[in-house]
Scaffold this motif. Structure first.
Motif, PDB file in Angstrom:
ATOM      1  N   UNK A 169       0.861  -1.276  -0.031  1.00  0.00           N
ATOM      2  CA  UNK A 169      -0.144  -0.078  -0.162  1.00  0.00           C
ATOM      3  C   UNK A 169       0.887   1.224  -0.013  1.00  0.00           C
ATOM      4  N   UNK A 170       0.761   2.282  -1.110  1.00  0.00           N
ATOM      5  CA  UNK A 170       1.277   3.446  -0.991  1.00  0.00           C
ATOM      6  C   UNK A 170       0.568   4.554  -0.990  1.00  0.00           C
ATOM      7  N   UNK A 171       1.140   5.744  -0.687  1.00  0.00           N
ATOM      8  CA  UNK A 171       0.051   6.890  -0.652  1.00  0.00           C
ATOM      9  C   UNK A 171       0.667   7.865  -1.764  1.00  0.00           C
ATOM     10  N   UNK A 172      -0.005   8.458  -2.491  1.00  0.00           N
ATOM     11  CA  UNK A 172       0.544   9.338  -3.570  1.00  0.00           C
ATOM     12  C   UNK A 172      -0.504  10.566  -3.794  1.00  0.00           C
ATOM     13  N   UNK A 173       0.168  11.513  -3.981  1.00  0.00           N
ATOM     14  CA  UNK A 173      -0.539  12.963  -4.164  1.00  0.00           C
ATOM     15  C   UNK A 173      -1.891  12.799  -5.071  1.00  0.00           C
ATOM     16  N   UNK A 190       3.376   2.774   3.130  1.00  0.00           N
ATOM     17  CA  UNK A 190       2.600   3.099   4.315  1.00  0.00           C
ATOM     18  C   UNK A 190       3.482   2.460   5.711  1.00  0.00           C
ATOM     19  N   UNK A 191       4.256   1.553   5.661  1.00  0.00           N
ATOM     20  CA  UNK A 191       5.153   0.883   6.503  1.00  0.00           C
ATOM     21  C   UNK A 191       6.038   1.780   6.953  1.00  0.00           C
ATOM     22  N   UNK A 192       6.533   2.701   5.904  1.00  0.00           N
ATOM     23  CA  UNK A 192       7.638   3.616   6.286  1.00  0.00           C
ATOM     24  C   UNK A 192       7.122   5.037   7.053  1.00  0.00           C
ATOM     25  N   UNK A 193       5.758   5.233   6.672  1.00  0.00           N
ATOM     26  CA  UNK A 193       5.410   6.245   7.538  1.00  0.00           C
ATOM     27  C   UNK A 193       4.958   5.917   8.848  1.00  0.00           C
ATOM     28  N   UNK A 194       4.396   4.828   9.179  1.00  0.00           N
ATOM     29  CA  UNK A 194       4.202   4.315  10.270  1.00  0.00           C
ATOM     30  C   UNK A 194       5.403   4.310  11.492  1.00  0.00           C
ATOM     31  N   UNK A 195       6.328   3.936  10.720  1.00  0.00           N
ATOM     32  CA  UNK A 195       7.845   3.720  11.496  1.00  0.00           C
ATOM     33  C   UNK A 195       8.376   5.017  11.706  1.00  0.00           C
ATOM     34  N   UNK A 196       8.240   6.046  10.867  1.00  0.00           N
ATOM     35  CA  UNK A 196       8.574   7.273  11.057  1.00  0.00           C
ATOM     36  C   UNK A 196       7.963   8.009  11.833  1.00  0.00           C
ATOM     37  N   UNK A 197       6.708   7.836  12.039  1.00  0.00           N
ATOM     38  CA  UNK A 197       5.585   8.427  13.163  1.00  0.00           C
ATOM     39  C   UNK A 197       6.287   7.791  14.559  1.00  0.00           C
ATOM     40  N   UNK A 198       6.383   6.705  14.694  1.00  0.00           N
ATOM     41  CA  UNK A 198       6.992   6.248  16.039  1.00  0.00           C
ATOM     42  C   UNK A 198       7.938   6.697  16.369  1.00  0.00           C
ATOM     43  N   UNK A 199       9.041   6.765  15.354  1.00  0.00           N
ATOM     44  CA  UNK A 199      10.292   7.435  15.817  1.00  0.00           C
ATOM     45  C   UNK A 199      10.268   9.189  16.344  1.00  0.00           C
ATOM     46  N   UNK A 200       9.651   9.791  15.562  1.00  0.00           N
ATOM     47  CA  UNK A 200       9.193  11.066  15.513  1.00  0.00           C
ATOM     48  C   UNK A 200       8.701  11.461  17.123  1.00  0.00           C
ATOM     49  N   UNK A 201       7.469  10.718  17.160  1.00  0.00           N
ATOM     50  CA  UNK A 201       6.886  10.732  18.591  1.00  0.00           C
ATOM     51  C   UNK A 201       7.426  10.645  19.794  1.00  0.00           C
ATOM     52  N   UNK A 202       8.617   9.504  19.524  1.00  0.00           N
ATOM     53  CA  UNK A 202       9.282   9.086  20.702  1.00  0.00           C
ATOM     54  C   UNK A 202      10.394  10.284  21.302  1.00  0.00           C
ATOM     55  N   UNK A 203      10.686  11.082  19.739  1.00  0.00           N
ATOM     56  CA  UNK A 203      11.865  12.223  19.934  1.00  0.00           C
ATOM     57  C   UNK A 203      11.183  13.089  20.787  1.00  0.00           C
ATOM     58  N   UNK A 204       9.805  13.357  20.702  1.00  0.00           N
ATOM     59  CA  UNK A 204       8.982  14.269  21.469  1.00  0.00           C
ATOM     60  C   UNK A 204       8.993  14.023  22.956  1.00  0.00           C
ATOM     61  N   UNK A 205       8.755  12.729  23.255  1.00  0.00           N
ATOM     62  CA  UNK A 205       8.689  12.140  24.766  1.00  0.00           C
ATOM     63  C   UNK A 205       9.787  12.323  25.331  1.00  0.00           C
ATOM     64  N   UNK A 206      11.082  12.411  24.588  1.00  0.00           N
ATOM     65  CA  UNK A 206      12.141  12.893  25.299  1.00  0.00           C
ATOM     66  C   UNK A 206      12.256  14.096  25.981  1.00  0.00           C
ATOM     67  N   UNK A 207      11.308  15.055  25.518  1.00  0.00           N
ATOM     68  CA  UNK A 207      11.487  16.514  26.025  1.00  0.00           C
ATOM     69  C   UNK A 207      10.023  16.813  26.624  1.00  0.00           C
TER      70      UNK A 207
END
Length: 349
Positions: A169-173, A190-207
């Motif tokens: 599954x891909x997402x396109x304009x 889709x799987x890369x967006x999911x993984x990137x979100x997890x990493x990005x949100x965890x970076x917020x949790x650190x602060x």
């Protein structure tokens, strides 16, 4: 009220609609999910999976049913009378009122399930999504969230290699091939967006503590409507004066001989002034809604942030809906997460 096809109410002993709490909880859930970012079709899917019956007692929810609940003023305790009328009393045939007869709007006609503030926020959000370029309602949590950084259109889902083991599954304009020049923004897996979100949100949790400390002042500013209240009161007073002048103008013309050209000129000037004041009041209400929407978004974001103990280990759809406003795609490597509090976080895929 058609109780048999209406969720949340039954006829009370005094004839006034009475809240059925079990059904009312479903109505509140629908409004909550929508404000958290789910689409009507996504909400319909959620309700169907969780085996919640429709107003008509069916097992499968439709997008149109969810949307009708989100738009119905009865849930905030008001009623629009004569939405339809009987055209043939012998056959009992009814017709939707398209201006043939007068409609009446009654406020506080029965107990409310949804507060007026939440109802108005939902109407604002429906309007905002409708006006968004390339917006399509879909069942997935990414619908209405991923935006092309070039043309501003939403991304939509596509399936590659649907019949093979390489299916993805891909997402396109959605406007990629509709613009004069084809957008250069890439498709996203889709799987890369999911993984990137997890990493990005965890970076917020650190602060986390530092981020939460900064919201007290922001919320105070958003909830302070004193200036808007003052502007509204002034315009409302002007509106009452102009309305009275319009009535007097019409009455004078009806009971005495006036030069019609002079009358029409005066009436037109008053009518234009009336519309200008009315538009000003609508503008103030729009500002209130924007502030309320912003306040609601920050409240949801803070709640999600406060509840998290420890880092996120896998993609959570509820967390995504509760914290992400949108994701801007600029290139294959660079995307920007925009959270509900307007915080922006650039991320490399």
């Amino acid at each position: 009220m058609p109780y048999g096809q209406f969720l949340g109410y039954e006829k009370g002993e005094d004839g006034i609609p009475k809240i059925v709490e079990k059904q009312a909880a479903v109505v509140r859930l629908i409004y909550k999910l929508f404000l958290e970012g789910k689409t009507p079709s996504g909400i319909a899917k959620h309700l169907t999976i969780n085996k919640i019956l429709t107003p008509g007692g069916k097992e499968v929810w439709q997008q149109s049913t969810v949307l009708s609940i989100l738009k119905n003023e009865k849930y905030k305790g008001d009623a629009m009378l004569q939405k339809s009328f009987t055209v043939d009393f012998l056959t009992k045939k009814k017709k939707i009122n398209e201006g043939e007869i007068q409609q009446y709007y009654v406020e506080n006609s029965h107990p409310a399930i949804i507060t007026p503030e939440v109802f108005d926020l939902v109407q604002y959000e429906i309007k905002k999504r409708k006006n968004a370029k390339g917006y399509k309602t879909g069942g997935g949590c990414f619908s209405g969230k991923i935006v092309c950084g070039e043309c501003g259109s939403f991304y939509g889902s596509k399936v590659w290699h649907s019949t093979s083991k390489y299916r993805r599954v891909i997402w396109q304009c959605n406007s990629k091939f509709k613009n004069d020049e084809k957008c250069n923004t890439p498709p996203l897996y889709e799987d890369k967006v999911r993984a990137a979100f997890v990493e990005a949100f965890n970076s917020l949790l650190e602060n986390k503590e530092e981020i939460l400390e900064g919201y007290e002042v922001i919320i105070q500013v958003l909830t302070d409507t004193s200036k808007l209240d003052k502007e509204s009161a002034k315009l409302q007073s002007e509106l009452e004066i102009v309305t009275e002048l319009l009535h007097k103008c019409v009455a004078k013309n009806a009971h005495s001989v006036l030069e019609q050209a002079e009358y029409e000129e005066r009436y037109k000037a008053l009518a234009e002034r009336y519309e200008k004041i009315k538009n000003g009041l609508e503008g103030i209400n729009e500002k209130r809604l924007v502030r309320s929407a912003k306040h609601e978004s920050i409240a949801i974001f803070i709640k999600e942030l406060e509840q998290r103990e420890g880092l996120v280990t896998e993609f959570d759809e509820d967390l995504w809906n509760g914290t992400i406003e949108k994701v801007l795609v600029h290139s294959e490597e660079k995307i920007i997460f925009i959270f509900k509090d307007c915080m922006e976080l650039e991320w490399n895929m």
